[in-house]
Design a protein around this motif. Structure first.
Motif, PDB file in Angstrom:
ATOM      1  N   GLU A 165     -44.739 105.104 -45.782  1.00 43.19           N
ATOM      2  CA  GLU A 165     -45.306 105.238 -44.481  1.00 43.19           C
ATOM      3  C   GLU A 165     -45.033 106.780 -44.469  1.00 43.19           C
ATOM      4  N   ALA A 166     -45.223 108.452 -43.719  1.00 45.67           N
ATOM      5  CA  ALA A 166     -45.314 108.961 -43.668  1.00 45.67           C
ATOM      6  C   ALA A 166     -45.042 109.758 -45.396  1.00 45.67           C
ATOM      7  N   PHE A 167     -46.301 109.658 -45.941  1.00 46.56           N
ATOM      8  CA  PHE A 167     -46.701 110.381 -47.162  1.00 46.56           C
ATOM      9  C   PHE A 167     -46.951 111.702 -47.632  1.00 46.56           C
ATOM     10  N   GLU A 168     -46.455 112.225 -47.881  1.00 50.24           N
ATOM     11  CA  GLU A 168     -46.818 113.560 -48.311  1.00 50.24           C
ATOM     12  C   GLU A 168     -46.653 114.350 -46.458  1.00 50.24           C
ATOM     13  N   LYS A 169     -48.195 114.631 -45.975  1.00 52.94           N
ATOM     14  CA  LYS A 169     -48.426 115.314 -44.965  1.00 52.94           C
ATOM     15  C   LYS A 169     -48.821 113.924 -43.896  1.00 52.94           C
TER      16      LYS A 169
ATOM     17  N   GLY B 230     -40.449 116.196 -63.172  1.00 53.75           N
ATOM     18  CA  GLY B 230     -40.272 117.462 -64.524  1.00 53.75           C
ATOM     19  C   GLY B 230     -39.065 117.794 -65.796  1.00 53.75           C
ATOM     20  N   ILE B 231     -37.883 116.835 -65.437  1.00 54.04           N
ATOM     21  CA  ILE B 231     -36.682 117.056 -66.335  1.00 54.04           C
ATOM     22  C   ILE B 231     -37.105 116.389 -67.198  1.00 54.04           C
TER      23      ILE B 231
ATOM     24  N   SER C 102     -39.924 116.913 -54.542  1.00 53.24           N
ATOM     25  CA  SER C 102     -40.677 116.596 -53.476  1.00 53.24           C
ATOM     26  C   SER C 102     -41.314 116.271 -54.819  1.00 53.24           C
ATOM     27  N   GLY C 103     -41.504 115.098 -54.877  1.00 49.39           N
ATOM     28  CA  GLY C 103     -42.657 114.596 -55.989  1.00 49.39           C
ATOM     29  C   GLY C 103     -42.811 112.764 -56.333  1.00 49.39           C
ATOM     30  N   TYR C 104     -43.981 112.318 -56.971  1.00 49.47           N
ATOM     31  CA  TYR C 104     -43.822 110.963 -56.645  1.00 49.47           C
ATOM     32  C   TYR C 104     -44.534 110.756 -57.801  1.00 49.47           C
ATOM     33  N   ALA C 105     -43.575 109.252 -59.299  1.00 52.79           N
ATOM     34  CA  ALA C 105     -44.840 109.782 -60.542  1.00 52.79           C
ATOM     35  C   ALA C 105     -44.222 107.931 -60.338  1.00 52.79           C
TER      36      ALA C 105
ATOM     37  N   HIS D  88     -41.727 100.713 -61.689  1.00 51.25           N
ATOM     38  CA  HIS D  88     -41.588 101.386 -60.872  1.00 51.25           C
ATOM     39  C   HIS D  88     -42.046 102.906 -59.968  1.00 51.25           C
ATOM     40  N   TRP D  89     -41.774 102.717 -58.858  1.00 53.37           N
ATOM     41  CA  TRP D  89     -42.638 104.087 -58.807  1.00 53.37           C
ATOM     42  C   TRP D  89     -41.836 104.638 -57.331  1.00 53.37           C
ATOM     43  N   VAL D  90     -41.007 105.869 -57.636  1.00 49.92           N
ATOM     44  CA  VAL D  90     -40.286 106.506 -56.957  1.00 49.92           C
ATOM     45  C   VAL D  90     -41.530 108.111 -55.664  1.00 49.92           C
ATOM     46  N   TYR D  91     -41.042 107.746 -55.092  1.00 51.12           N
ATOM     47  CA  TYR D  91     -40.949 108.371 -53.695  1.00 51.12           C
ATOM     48  C   TYR D  91     -39.919 110.008 -53.835  1.00 51.12           C
ATOM     49  N   LEU D  92     -39.845 111.021 -53.977  1.00 51.55           N
ATOM     50  CA  LEU D  92     -38.626 112.305 -53.450  1.00 51.55           C
ATOM     51  C   LEU D  92     -39.289 113.004 -52.573  1.00 51.55           C
TER      52      LEU D  92
END
Lengths: 170, 610
Positions: free
Chosen positions: B64-68, B310-311, B541-544, B557-561
């Motif tokens: 919900e409320a993903f990015e814009k 990108g760590i 912010s980002g997702y992968a 696994h999907w993470v949205y920061l």
């Protein structure tokens, strides 16, 4: 060629398993000494998962493996709550399991004891504050003993059971 | 059928525009992962075309409320078998709360859609199964925990839950269900009574309790009627030391005619708990998804965060992670080999496997301080290095291990009664693998060499690949052999990893955040590196999406920061998909063979229920 005699003389087991853990043996003999005071010579345990990650189950079932083999101390895991003295509950009690937990407890004959195993069973642990859990076994059942840990090791579980035996005989 | 392989992400994208006849909007693309937004019509065309090309729907999740966006965004992750990139079709549902179902084309979508429906309240039109999934009847109607409007916390219904104000209607229901397991069985379904409370305000914490006690709907199991058909309900509380779940068998005489499983008794709300936490706090949650997959899920989560932000991860940390992952695989699979032998009453074989497993746990403790390899992972590497002395012990340990293992395995394979019980039992057909997205030893035993370590290498697996192990039978025996092969391959991998273990730091977060060199990774520096681990993800912010090969197969696994905090964490373990195979595997078998079939598939309840 098979020598007929060897069939009788050869040991019918795998390699002999040599292992002796003095701490475990002492714990075991203490348990054996304590047990007859309340429970006769055996302690029948019913394990109940109320929503743990499965690690605590693994450690509890490890109690039956050759390294621990707790049946020799008089501890057995039974299939039905009807046969159990002790209910060993793991997990933070999910809403989906709450009713089953209660019914399992009600199915046990009295006197009966409840032991909460693992951090989540003791106080909700990592799941504390979630909509999906009650947050500890004591929210739904009277708890006689708590064994914290994430998960507690087999020896810690045994120590907890010994403490329960001592408490019960007081 | 067109079986063209899309090995390259660019080919895949150009094909998508061909399929749909529109120019796809690419949101994000990495070498092995692309996010493509399509129009509604374009999505439906693409889904049909992908199904024809033998793509598996490996994940379907909502945010919900993903990015814009303001409303709900759906992510459909597709992948072809073999070494292929993951294609994520992004579908905006807005605030419509109604989208079309793809379960007809992708059978694995059925559970996914039910999961999204429970979590977010989206309706899937045309879905053939609209029952609840993880929210059992004890949850009030209109309650959707993953909506942002719901702030996590105990439900006001709690009192009723605990049974203090329980209202009547339960009695009748339980007696109907049957008498196994001393009445504890089927309590979950029977629980409907008091808890199916009145309607609630959608997604808010104000749950209306005005209708508490109104008899709720009972979970509708598939009804199979006919002469001689009878049902056997089992669970959720089982006889052994195992996790809870319900199995509803329909039997004609001895053979099983149909099985329906009902899980999610262990639903603990992990995904909601992750929201708003910092990534380093979330690692412990990832470890609690399923105890015997702690390392795999922690690595999956950390890798997703690392990709999103990108760590960089130092080489030594990658290699040590791989060692831990393989150790986990070995102890997990040893448990399966022992359990399967126990389930056919052959404890002589089970004992050596159990002895080895306990020794593995002790090695784990020496290496990491935890028998379940917990507390090691963090985004950016490891919390602490593994002491050289403990690593050195592994090689001689495994040399001795192999001897005991092989002699025990040979003993098992030379027992005609064991073979008799295993062979031709519980067959999972190859044709199920793609539609249900079956992975891990289960897929390998059915003739599909699916292995994330080979198909989408992560971490050290880019350089250290395991050998393949495949059987064609699809029965319990094939799975037994595959699991033994997997253990052998893991041992070889560990051996190579230890031989070529690079020196250096195990955490590089500092260099990224503060331009400082990380400490040598000894125990004393773990605290400071922990802090800087947070700083390197702060504000990002980002997702992968990551896939890891856990002992049971592919975990997603999907993470949205959002601003450095976890806004949405979606986990789909291999068990979630593999569970659905059991309904097929038991057909025609007899109930006494169910335990060994179940053990041979060995799915995690905790990992499925979350």
């Amino acid at each position: 060629m098979i020598k007929p005699l060897s069939l009788f003389l050869r040991p019918k087991v795998t390699e002999t398993f040599e292992f002796r853990d003095e701490e475990l043996e002492t714990l075991g003999s203490e348990i054996k000494k304590e047990m007859p005071k309340v429970f006769g010579r055996s302690l029948a345990i019913r394990e109940l998962d109320s929503g743990s990650d499965n690690s605590t189950e693994i450690e509890i079932s490890n109690l039956g493996t050759p390294y621990y083999d707790v049946e020799r101390f008089g501890i057995s895991f039974v299939a039905s709550p009807r046969h159990a003295d002790v209910l060993l509950v793991t997990g933070a009690v999910t809403l989906n399991m709450a009713e089953a937990v209660k019914k399992t407890y009600e199915a046990m004959p009295s006197p009966k004891f409840v032991v909460a195993v693992g951090d989540d069973a003791c106080n909700g642990g990592i799941y504390k504050g979630s909509y999906a859990v009650l947050g500890g076994v004591d929210k739904i059942l009277p708890v006689d003993m708590r064994i914290p840990g994430n998960p507690p090791s087999p020896k810690e579980i045994l120590k907890g059971l010994l403490a329960l035996l001592k408490k019960a005989s007081e | 059928m067109d079986m063209k392989k899309n090995n390259d992400i660019m080919d895949l994208l150009s094909e998508i525009s061909e399929m749909t006849g529109e120019e796809p909007e690419i949101l994000n693309a990495r070498a092995d992962e692309a996010y493509v937004r399509l129009s509604e019509a374009g999505f439906e065309r693409a889904a049909l075309a992908l199904a024809k090309q033998q793509f598996s729907l490996i994940g379907l999740f909502c945010a919900e409320a993903f990015e814009k966006e303001d409303g709900f965004t759906l992510f459909y992750a597709f992948k072809q078998a073999g070494r292929a990139p993951v294609l994520v079709l992004v579908r905006e549902a807005g605030r419509e709360e109604k989208v079309s179902s793809v379960a007809e084309s992708f059978p694995s979508a059925s559970w996914f859609e039910r999961e999204v429906r429970d979590g977010f309240g989206l309706e899937f039109t045309g879905a053939f199964d609209t029952r609840r999934l993880f929210l059992h009847e004890c949850y009030p109607k209109g309650f959707h925990p993953l909506r942002k409007a719901f702030k996590n916390g105990p439900l006001p219904l709690r009192e009723t839950e605990a049974g203090t104000t329980k209202v009547g209607s339960n009695e009748a229901r339980t007696t109907k269900v049957g008498s196994n397991e001393a009445g504890a069985a089927e309590a979950g379904a029977a629980e409907a009574g008091a808890a199916e409370a009145g309607t609630t305000k959608v997604g808010s914490n104000e749950v209306g309790t005005n209708e508490v006690g109104k008899p709720g709907e009972e979970y509708r199991f598939r009804q199979l009627k006919g002469e001689g058909v009878y049902q056997v309900p089992v669970g959720p509380v089982h006889a052994g030391i195992i996790e809870p779940g319900h199995f509803r068998f329909s039997v004609i005489g001895e053979p099983i005619f149909s099985l329906e499983i009902r899980l999610f008794y262990k639903h603990r709300g992990i995904e909601k708990l992750a929201e708003g936490k910092s990534p380093s706090e979330c690692v412990a949650l990832a470890e609690a998804i399923s105890g015997d997959e702690s390392a795999a899920n922690a690595v999956g989560f950390c890798t997703a965060v690392e990709r999103a932000c990108g760590i960089p991860v130092p080489e030594r940390a990658e290699c040590l992670r791989a060692v831990l992952l393989e150790l986990e695989r070995v102890y997990s699979l040893l448990g399966d080999l022992a359990g399967m032998a126990v389930d056919v009453g052959f404890s002589l074989v089970a004992s050596p496997f159990l002895i080895l497993r306990e020794e593995m746990f002790r090695q784990n403790e020496k290496l990491t301080g935890s028998r379940f390899l917990r507390g090691m992972m963090m985004p950016g590497g490891l919390k602490k290095d593994i002491p050289y002395s403990a690593l050195k012990e592994l090689a001689p340990f495994f040399a001795k291990f192999s001897r005991t293992f092989e002699s025990a395995f040979e003993r098992a394979m030379s027992s005609s009664s064991l073979i008799d019980r295993f062979a031709t039992t519980g067959v999972v057909k190859k044709g199920l693998v793609v539609p249900l997205n079956l992975t891990g030893p289960l897929a390998k035993a059915s003739g599909c060499p699916a292995d994330t370590r080979l198909n989408r290498p992560y971490g050290a697996y880019g350089y250290f690949a395991p050998g393949p192990s495949v059987r064609k039978g699809g029965d319990v025996l094939s799975r037994y052999e595959v699991k033994a092969d997997e253990i052998r391959e893991s041992l070889k991998l560990i051996d190579r990893l230890l031989e070529e273990m690079p020196e250096g730091p195990v955490f590089a977060g500092n260099t990224l955040a503060e331009g400082e060199e990380a400490g040598p990774g000894s125990l004393s520096t773990s605290g400071t590196s922990g802090d800087s681990g947070t700083s390197s993800t702060s504000g990002i912010s980002g997702y992968a999406l990551t896939l890891v090969e856990a002992p049971r197969g592919q975990n997603l696994h999907w993470v949205y920061l959002k601003n450095g905090l976890v806004d949405r964490y979606k986990v789909r373990t291999a068990s979630f998909c593999n569970w659905q195979a059991i309904e097929h595997a038991v057909l025609g078998n007899i109930i006494p063979d169910f335990p060994v079939i179940n053990k041979s598939l060995n799915m995690s309840y905790a990992g499925t229920d979350l």
